[in-house]
Design an enzyme around this catalytic site. Sequence first.
Site, short mmCIF file in Angstrom:
data_model
loop_
_atom_site.label_atom_id
_atom_site.label_comp_id
_atom_site.label_asym_id
_atom_site.label_seq_id
_atom_site.Cartn_x
_atom_site.Cartn_y
_atom_site.Cartn_z
N ASP A 132 26.85 104.29 109.19
CA ASP A 132 27.05 104.66 107.79
C ASP A 132 27.74 106.00 107.75
O ASP A 132 27.61 106.81 108.67
CB ASP A 132 25.73 104.73 107.02
CG ASP A 132 26.01 104.77 105.52
OD1 ASP A 132 26.21 103.70 104.93
OD2 ASP A 132 26.09 105.87 104.95
N ARG B 133 17.22 93.19 110.30
CA ARG B 133 16.95 94.48 109.68
C ARG B 133 15.54 94.57 109.11
O ARG B 133 15.07 95.69 108.82
CB ARG B 133 17.96 94.74 108.56
CG ARG B 133 19.23 95.50 108.92
CD ARG B 133 18.99 96.96 109.25
NE ARG B 133 18.06 97.60 108.34
CZ ARG B 133 18.33 97.98 107.10
NH1 ARG B 133 19.54 97.84 106.63
NH2 ARG B 133 17.42 98.52 106.33
N ARG C 297 24.45 92.65 104.19
CA ARG C 297 23.53 91.78 103.45
C ARG C 297 24.06 90.40 103.09
O ARG C 297 23.30 89.56 102.65
CB ARG C 297 23.03 92.51 102.20
CG ARG C 297 21.99 93.57 102.55
CD ARG C 297 21.68 94.43 101.38
NE ARG C 297 22.90 95.07 100.91
CZ ARG C 297 23.03 95.66 99.74
NH1 ARG C 297 22.04 95.65 98.88
NH2 ARG C 297 24.16 96.24 99.40
N ARG D 153 32.45 95.97 105.25
CA ARG D 153 31.07 95.51 105.08
C ARG D 153 30.88 94.05 105.55
O ARG D 153 30.11 93.30 104.96
CB ARG D 153 30.62 95.62 103.61
CG ARG D 153 30.48 97.03 103.12
CD ARG D 153 29.22 97.67 103.67
NE ARG D 153 29.20 99.09 103.39
CZ ARG D 153 28.62 99.63 102.32
NH1 ARG D 153 27.99 98.88 101.47
NH2 ARG D 153 28.66 100.93 102.15
N TYR E 226 28.39 112.90 97.98
CA TYR E 226 26.96 112.59 98.17
C TYR E 226 26.13 113.85 98.29
O TYR E 226 25.04 113.96 97.71
CB TYR E 226 26.76 111.68 99.40
CG TYR E 226 27.24 110.28 99.15
CD1 TYR E 226 26.52 109.41 98.33
CD2 TYR E 226 28.44 109.83 99.67
CE1 TYR E 226 26.97 108.13 98.07
CE2 TYR E 226 28.91 108.55 99.41
CZ TYR E 226 28.18 107.71 98.60
OH TYR E 226 28.64 106.46 98.33
O1 1CP Z 1 30.32 96.10 108.19
C1 1CP Z 1 30.67 97.27 107.93
O2 1CP Z 1 31.58 97.54 107.12
C2 1CP Z 1 30.05 98.39 108.74
C3 1CP Z 1 28.98 99.06 108.14
C4 1CP Z 1 29.09 100.11 107.07
C5 1CP Z 1 30.14 100.93 106.66
C6 1CP Z 1 31.59 100.90 107.10
C7 1CP Z 1 27.95 100.52 106.35
C8 1CP Z 1 26.63 99.92 106.47
N1 1CP Z 1 28.28 101.61 105.57
C9 1CP Z 1 29.62 101.86 105.72
C10 1CP Z 1 30.39 102.95 105.12
C11 1CP Z 1 29.94 103.51 103.82
N2 1CP Z 1 28.68 103.88 103.44
C12 1CP Z 1 30.81 103.85 102.77
C13 1CP Z 1 32.29 103.66 102.86
C14 1CP Z 1 32.65 102.26 102.56
C15 1CP Z 1 32.52 101.86 101.13
O3 1CP Z 1 33.19 102.47 100.28
O4 1CP Z 1 31.75 100.92 100.87
C16 1CP Z 1 30.08 104.39 101.73
C17 1CP Z 1 30.58 104.86 100.40
C18 1CP Z 1 28.73 104.41 102.16
C19 1CP Z 1 27.59 104.92 101.41
C20 1CP Z 1 26.61 103.84 101.21
N3 1CP Z 1 25.76 103.42 102.19
C21 1CP Z 1 26.44 103.02 100.08
C22 1CP Z 1 27.25 103.11 98.78
C23 1CP Z 1 26.46 103.74 97.69
C24 1CP Z 1 27.33 104.16 96.52
O5 1CP Z 1 27.66 105.36 96.42
O6 1CP Z 1 27.68 103.29 95.70
C25 1CP Z 1 25.42 102.12 100.38
C26 1CP Z 1 24.84 101.06 99.50
C27 1CP Z 1 25.01 102.37 101.73
C28 1CP Z 1 24.01 101.64 102.53
C29 1CP Z 1 24.58 100.73 103.53
N4 1CP Z 1 25.50 101.08 104.49
C30 1CP Z 1 25.75 99.98 105.29
C31 1CP Z 1 24.96 98.90 104.82
C32 1CP Z 1 24.91 97.53 105.45
C33 1CP Z 1 24.23 99.37 103.71
C34 1CP Z 1 23.24 98.60 102.89
C35 1CP Z 1 21.87 98.98 103.29
C36 1CP Z 1 21.02 97.87 103.76
O7 1CP Z 1 21.45 96.80 104.24
O8 1CP Z 1 19.79 98.10 103.68
#
Ligand code: 1CP
Length: 359
Positions: A87, A51, A42, A38, A162
């Site tokens: 994602d 964004r 944010r 990540r 999910y």
């Molecule tokens: O910088 C990076 O790491 C690349 C971007 C990235 C990655 C690798 C994003 C962007 N998502 C992911 C993978 C992802 N998405 C995972 C695996 C990694 C982890 O365990 O954190 C998972 C579980 C998700 C699902 C997801 N997408 C969540 C988690 C929700 C939960 O179950 O607790 C969330 C909050 C998102 C949204 C998301 N994905 C990525 C971003 C930057 C965001 C936030 C949304 C935004 O900025 O509006």
Amino acid sequence: MTAAADPAPMPASPPADSDLVRAARGLPVRRTPVWFMRQAGRSLPEYRALRAGTRMLEACQDPDLVTEITLQPVRRHGVDAAILFSDIVLPLVVAGVDIEIEPGVGPVVAQPVRTVADVDALPPLEPDRLAFLATAVRRLVAELGATPLIGFAGAPFTLATYLIEGGPSKEHARTKAFMYAEPEAWGRLLDRLAISAATFLRTQVDAGASAVQLFDSWAGVLSAADYAERVLPHSRAVFDALGSGRAGEDGVPRIHFGVGTGELLPLVGDAGADVVGVDWRVPLDEAARRVGPQRSLQGNLDPAVLLADRATVDREVRRVVEQGRAARGHVFNLGHGVLPETDPGVLTHVVELVHELTS
Ligand code: 1CP
């Protein structure tokens, strides 16, 4: 020969010779490579600005935005790898499953998978729908030069959570109930998710990604026995389907990560990884014992440490670097993703400190 006809200049050292790829293969490195799960997102004001007004899943399908957002942390922090901005639910969305990422919540599925018929109704991912992804990866690889790009996908189990829960969950009780009650449909669901993860990864590798990470973020909720029997074979299928990588090469390194997987670490490695990602709960020297000498480790600074004072950050970074020396190779990372409230200046400092301690 005109300048336009000249081949693109090769970077002085190609990404295949980067410290990230070398550490992943257990080869000597110039210094320990660092990147952050990540790292895009944010914690960065430039990400929030870019964004604004675009929904997450739209942004993920826009090659211009994907390229720019992926590059932001590389420019700012000097990390040793980029990770594609995308994602884990994107392959499902592209296949036609109705999912939204709700700000502050995460992925929300309009019609969760609750029956055997729901499993059989899931649409397959057609590779020709991934042109936007190949375009973004090719552009990134051209922009990044010697810095490797990590492609990624969600592992079958974590995606199933999910789909079945309908959104984020703590206990994953519905998921486990389905796994126990409908073992055949469970197997079919994970088979399908493995195929779509492999398609998603293969597109990224074919377009030039230098490594891949399979995120099985929530696998740590399972016992070792259930993981080994009902999940691991499907994650292995993803890695197997990737085969030996781009023609003429030895295949790109594979990183396999989950949270709370201390009890599963040997199995997580057995699924076919070159690198096992470790969260902050198990020190890396102990993780190295559990995983064995055949694989490298990635991790494992607690992301919450980055919210503490500078002396604590430095002490903990030093500890992780020292304990990482027990591993065949070490890719410095956090134990999970960057928390949104993290001061980006601290991330830059951690990159500098790890480089200084290991060069
Ligand atoms: O910088 C990076 O790491 C690349 C971007 C990235 C990655 C690798 C994003 C962007 N998502 C992911 C993978 C992802 N998405 C995972 C695996 C990694 C982890 O365990 O954190 C998972 C579980 C998700 C699902 C997801 N997408 C969540 C988690 C929700 C939960 O179950 O607790 C969330 C909050 C998102 C949204 C998301 N994905 C990525 C971003 C930057 C965001 C936030 C949304 C935004 O900025 O509006």
